[in-house]
Design a protein around this motif. Sequence first.
Motif, PDB file in Angstrom:
ATOM      1  N   ARG A 167       0.820  -1.211   0.000  1.00 42.81           N
ATOM      2  CA  ARG A 167       0.000   0.000   0.000  1.00 42.81           C
ATOM      3  C   ARG A 167       0.854   1.260   0.000  1.00 42.81           C
ATOM      4  O   ARG A 167       0.514   2.253  -0.649  1.00 42.81           O
ATOM      5  N   GLU A 168       1.986   1.199   0.687  1.00 41.81           N
ATOM      6  CA  GLU A 168       2.849   2.378   0.817  1.00 41.81           C
ATOM      7  C   GLU A 168       3.716   2.613  -0.411  1.00 41.81           C
ATOM      8  O   GLU A 168       3.922   3.759  -0.828  1.00 41.81           O
ATOM      9  N   THR A 186      -5.205   1.416  -8.445  1.00 43.82           N
ATOM     10  CA  THR A 186      -4.257   2.117  -7.589  1.00 43.82           C
ATOM     11  C   THR A 186      -4.314   1.507  -6.192  1.00 43.82           C
ATOM     12  O   THR A 186      -5.328   0.902  -5.816  1.00 43.82           O
ATOM     13  N   PRO A 187      -3.268   1.667  -5.396  1.00 41.24           N
ATOM     14  CA  PRO A 187      -3.309   1.144  -4.031  1.00 41.24           C
ATOM     15  C   PRO A 187      -4.494   1.684  -3.230  1.00 41.24           C
ATOM     16  O   PRO A 187      -5.130   0.947  -2.471  1.00 41.24           O
ATOM     17  N   GLU A 188      -4.791   2.971  -3.420  1.00 42.15           N
ATOM     18  CA  GLU A 188      -5.884   3.587  -2.675  1.00 42.15           C
ATOM     19  C   GLU A 188      -7.212   2.877  -2.959  1.00 42.15           C
ATOM     20  O   GLU A 188      -7.985   2.580  -2.049  1.00 42.15           O
ATOM     21  N   GLU A 189      -7.466   2.590  -4.242  1.00 45.44           N
ATOM     22  CA  GLU A 189      -8.723   1.956  -4.622  1.00 45.44           C
ATOM     23  C   GLU A 189      -8.782   0.496  -4.196  1.00 45.44           C
ATOM     24  O   GLU A 189      -9.799   0.022  -3.700  1.00 45.44           O
ATOM     25  N   SER A 192      -8.978   0.508  -0.225  1.00 42.56           N
ATOM     26  CA  SER A 192     -10.101   1.228   0.378  1.00 42.56           C
ATOM     27  C   SER A 192     -11.444   0.858  -0.239  1.00 42.56           C
ATOM     28  O   SER A 192     -12.483   0.930   0.430  1.00 42.56           O
ATOM     29  N   ASN A 193     -11.395   0.464  -1.519  1.00 41.70           N
ATOM     30  CA  ASN A 193     -12.656   0.200  -2.202  1.00 41.70           C
ATOM     31  C   ASN A 193     -12.529  -0.969  -3.179  1.00 41.70           C
ATOM     32  O   ASN A 193     -12.748  -0.824  -4.383  1.00 41.70           O
TER      33      ASN A 193
END
Length: 207
Positions: A167-168, A186-189, A192-193
């Motif tokens: 993730r980082e 993306t890591p964020e998606e 997180s989702n």
Amino acid sequence: MRVDINLYRRHMGMVFQQFNLFNNKTVIENIMLAPVYLQTHDLKVKKFKNFFIRLGNIFSIDKKPLYEINTTREKIKADARENAIRLLRRIGLEDKANVYPSTLSGGQKQRIAIIRALAMNPKVILFDEPTSALDPEMVGEVLDLIKQLADEGMTMVIVTHEMGFAREVATRVLFMDEGKILEQNTPEEIFSNPQHPRTKEFLSKVL
């Protein structure tokens, strides 16, 4: 079929799960092995070709140019040794240059495996679970080195179960199951989702 895969492999570094250092060679010999082998091989090929070009030029009106040779075996080895020492100094293991891998910790072996890959000046490095064979206390020092490479812009493909690390560091995450890519984003998606049920199930158990 017309692609010479070995030429492409010269630009790809590989870091294995179980280090794969040669135990009968010292640390510095492990790092120098591939650069010295490939460059001396190229030198031999050029000399071989030049021999036949010279031979052909004796009987030909149109003289063919020789391949330029601006190095020697001795210089290749000296340059490879200097580069190996520089890389060992980077990870703080210069004092381990002349010891054998069997005397090193798992974290030290893996960091040396990483700089062995770097010694070839690769365009991309492939990591196969680089921390799975390490004791928990040694994981951090290996991940720190990989983070440094990421910050420097090195392209890396990493197979890992270290979700916090992925993730980082990652710019793109692919979730695979049974040999298939089920989701990529993306890591964020991804974290997180997540969209795929299998991704959601996996992350619910590891995060």
